[in-house]
Enzyme design. Structure first.
Site, short mmCIF file in Angstrom:
data_model
loop_
_atom_site.label_atom_id
_atom_site.label_comp_id
_atom_site.label_asym_id
_atom_site.label_seq_id
_atom_site.Cartn_x
_atom_site.Cartn_y
_atom_site.Cartn_z
N PHE A 152 48.00 53.18 37.28
CA PHE A 152 47.14 53.79 35.91
C PHE A 152 45.64 53.85 36.14
O PHE A 152 45.02 55.08 35.96
CB PHE A 152 47.51 52.84 34.90
CG PHE A 152 46.40 53.30 33.59
CD1 PHE A 152 46.91 54.44 33.12
CD2 PHE A 152 45.79 52.27 33.19
CE1 PHE A 152 46.00 54.89 32.07
CE2 PHE A 152 44.95 52.73 32.05
CZ PHE A 152 44.97 53.82 31.37
N VAL A 183 35.60 17.66 27.31
CA VAL A 183 35.59 16.71 28.55
C VAL A 183 34.13 16.62 28.99
O VAL A 183 33.60 15.46 29.62
CB VAL A 183 36.36 17.48 29.59
CG1 VAL A 183 36.33 16.68 30.92
CG2 VAL A 183 37.92 17.43 29.13
N GLY A 184 33.19 17.53 28.96
CA GLY A 184 31.88 17.25 29.59
C GLY A 184 31.72 18.08 30.88
O GLY A 184 32.57 18.85 31.31
N ALA A 230 39.52 53.63 30.70
CA ALA A 230 39.19 53.73 29.22
C ALA A 230 39.59 55.32 28.45
O ALA A 230 40.06 55.35 27.63
CB ALA A 230 38.16 53.20 28.81
N ASP A 281 44.26 44.95 31.15
CA ASP A 281 45.37 45.52 30.10
C ASP A 281 44.68 46.47 29.02
O ASP A 281 44.96 46.08 27.77
CB ASP A 281 46.05 44.50 29.73
CG ASP A 281 47.62 44.91 29.26
OD1 ASP A 281 48.44 45.49 30.13
OD2 ASP A 281 47.79 45.07 28.13
N GLY A 282 43.76 47.39 29.35
CA GLY A 282 43.13 47.99 28.40
C GLY A 282 41.78 46.86 27.74
O GLY A 282 42.18 46.08 26.91
N GLY A 283 40.77 47.15 28.18
CA GLY A 283 39.63 46.15 27.73
C GLY A 283 39.62 46.02 26.27
O GLY A 283 39.76 47.39 25.66
#
Length: 415
Positions: free
Chosen positions: A133, A360-361, A140, A385-387
Site C-alpha cells: 500500500f 518503577v522509576g 496519507a 496503519d494509517g497514522g
C-alpha cells in the site's frame, strides 16, 4: 433486551486457548530475537512461531468456511489478539499482515478469485500475504482528488494482462520467509495516471513468484523488532487481467474496509501491551520498598497512578469490543468506532506504558524490566496503519463534515 458483556462459553474457550498459546509459545519470541542484529534475521527467526500459530488455527480464522477456514468474527478475533499481544506483538503482526493482504479477496473477490488464491493458505498456513500500500513518498494522500499526487504505482492494461510498475515500503510480510517475496501481494495501484483515485484506484492480486518483484531494502524499526518492513519494487510485473478485485475506483472502498478491520483489532493489541505494563508495575509496587519501610504501593501517589492505569485499560478494552461488534453487526459498513478505537487506544497505550515506567522509576529505562521494550512497541501504534495525524483524524474529520453524519449511529449500533 439488555446489553450483555458476558462472554459465551466458546468465547471463553477461545480466550483461554489464546492465553495458553501465548504463554507456551510466544513467550519464547523475545529471547529468540533479542541477540539478532539485522531485521530480516529477527523476522526469519519467528517462522517456527508463526507456523505454530498456523497449526493452532489462527490463519484459518481469517478465511471463509466455504474454503476450509473458520471465519472468526472480528470481536472473537479481538479476544484472541489481546491475549497474544500481551506476550508478543511481532508474530501477531505478521498474522494481521496476512489478513490485510487477503482482505480484498476474502470480502470483495469473485468466487473464482477466492478459489484461485485462498486454498493455498489452507494448504500451508505458514504462507504469507502482504498488502503493498504505502508509497515511498507516503500513503496519507492516497485518496487525493488530484491525479498528479497520491498513489504513484500504476497498472496499465496490455491485452489480457496488467503490467504493474511502482515502489512500495512498509510492506509487512513483503519479504516472505526466504527474502524473495511474500506468497501473495495485494497491490494498491492506479490504472490511469490521468484519473483521480476515485476512478482509478485498484487492488490487484500479484503472486509472489511473478517476475519483476524486487526486494530493494529493509527498514529497521525501533519497536516491533521482528516485524519486517521491506521496500518492494514492482518492475513491469505482469499478471492476468482477472487479478483485479472489483474494478478501477473500487480500491478506496476496499482499503477503507481493510483498514477499519485492522483499526479495531489494533485496539486489542494496545490493550494487550497496556495489560502487560500494568502487571509489571503492579508486581513491582507490591513487592519493592525502594530501600524504604513499606512497599511502594502503600504510597497514595503510586496507588492512584495504578488505579488510573487500570481504568484506562478497562475503557480501552470495552471500546475495542464495541467497535469490533459494530463492524460485525454492519458487515464492515459502520467504521467510525473502528477509527476512534485505533486513535484513542494507541495514544492511550503510550501514556499507560509511560506511567507504568514512572511507577518503577529509572530501572524501567534499563534491561532490568521489559517496560522500555514495551514503550518501543507502543510508540508504533499511533504512527502505523494509517497514522493518527495523517489519516485517522482526517477520516473522522471527513465524517463530521458530511451532511449525512449521524452522531448517534455508532452508539445505537446502526450502519
Amino acid at each position: 433486551m439488555s446489553i450483555d458483556f458476558q462472554l459465551s462459553e466458546s468465547q471463553k474457550a477461545l480466550q483461554a486457548g489464546a492465553r495458553a498459546f501465548a504463554a507456551d509459545v510466544l513467550r519464547k519470541v523475545g529471547p529468540t530475537i533479542t541477540p539478532l542484529v539485522k531485521p530480516d534475521e529477527r523476522f526469519y527467526a519467528t517462522r517456527p512461531f508463526y507456523q505454530a500459530m498456523a497449526d493452532a488455527g489462527f490463519i484459518k480464522a481469517l478465511l471463509p468456511e466455504s474454503f476450509g477456514g473458520t471465519a472468526l468474527s472480528t470481536l472473537d478475533f479481538a479476544l484472541a489478539a489481546e491475549e497474544l499481544t500481551a506476550v508478543d506483538v511481532n508474530v501477531p503482526s505478521a498474522l494481521l499482515g496476512t489478513g490485510l493482504g487477503l482482505h480484498a479477496v476474502v470480502h470483495h473477490g469473485t468466487p473464482e478469485q477466492k478459489q484461485r488464491f485462498l486454498p493455498d493458505f489452507i494448504e500451508d498456513g505458514s504462507r504469507l500475504a502482504a498488502l503493498a500500500f504505502t508509497e515511498v513518498t507516503g500513503g496519507a494522500n492516497y485518496d487525493s482528488t488530484d491525479p498528479s499526487v497520491g498513489v504513484q504505482t500504476f497498472a496499465r492494461l496490455e491485452g489480457d494482462e496488467w503490467v504493474i510498475n511502482g515502489a512500495k515500503h512498509y510492506t509487512t510480510n513483503g519479504t516472505g520467509w526466504d527474502g524473495k517475496g511474500a506468497h501473495l501481494y495485494s497491490v494498491i495501484c492506479r490504472t490511469d495516471p490521468a484519473l483521480p483515485p476515485q476512478q482509478s484506484l485498484a487492488v490487484i492480486m500479484v503472486p509472489g513468484d511473478a517476475p519483476g518483484i524486487e526486494i530493494v531494502g529493509l527498514l529497521d524499526t525501533m519497536g516491533h523488532r521482528a516485524t519486517i518492513s521491506p521496500r518492494v519494487h514492482f518492475n513491469n510485473v505482469r499478471v492476468p487481467a482477472s487479478n483485479i478485485v472489483g474494478k478501477p475506483g473500487d480500491g478506496i472502498t476496499m482499503l477503507e474496509a481493510a483498514f477499519s478491520w485492522t483499526a479495531a483489532l489494533i485496539g486489542s493489541a494496545c490493550v494487550g501491551v497496556m495489560r502487560t505494563a500494568f502487571d509489571i508495575a503492579l508486581k513491582f509496587a507490591q513487592s519493592d520498598r525502594r530501600s524504604g519501610t513499606i512497599p511502594v504501593i502503600e504510597h497514595q501517589n503510586v496507588g492512584f497512578m495504578l488505579a488510573d492505569i487500570k481504568m484506562r485499560i478497562e475503557a480501552a478494552r470495552y471500546l475495542t469490543w464495541k467497535s469490533c461488534h459494530q463492524l460485525d453487526l454492519t458487515e464492515g459498513r459502520s467504521r467510525e468506532l473502528a477509527i476512534i478505537t485505533k486513535t484513542y487506544c494507541s495514544e492511550l497505550c503510550v501514556q499507560v506504558v509511560y506511567d507504568a515506567m514512572r511507577v518503577v522509576g529509572v530501572d524501567a529505562y534499563t534491561d532490568l524490566y521489559p517496560l522500555a521494550g514495551l514503550m518501543q512497541d507502543a510508540l508504533c501504534f499511533p504512527l502505523y496503519d494509517g497514522g493518527n495525524m495523517g489519516v485517522r483524524r482526517r477520516q473522522l474529520h471527513t465524517l463530521l463534515r458530511s451532511k449525512e453524519y449521524d452522531a448517534m449511529a455508532s452508539a445505537e449500533a446502526r450502519g
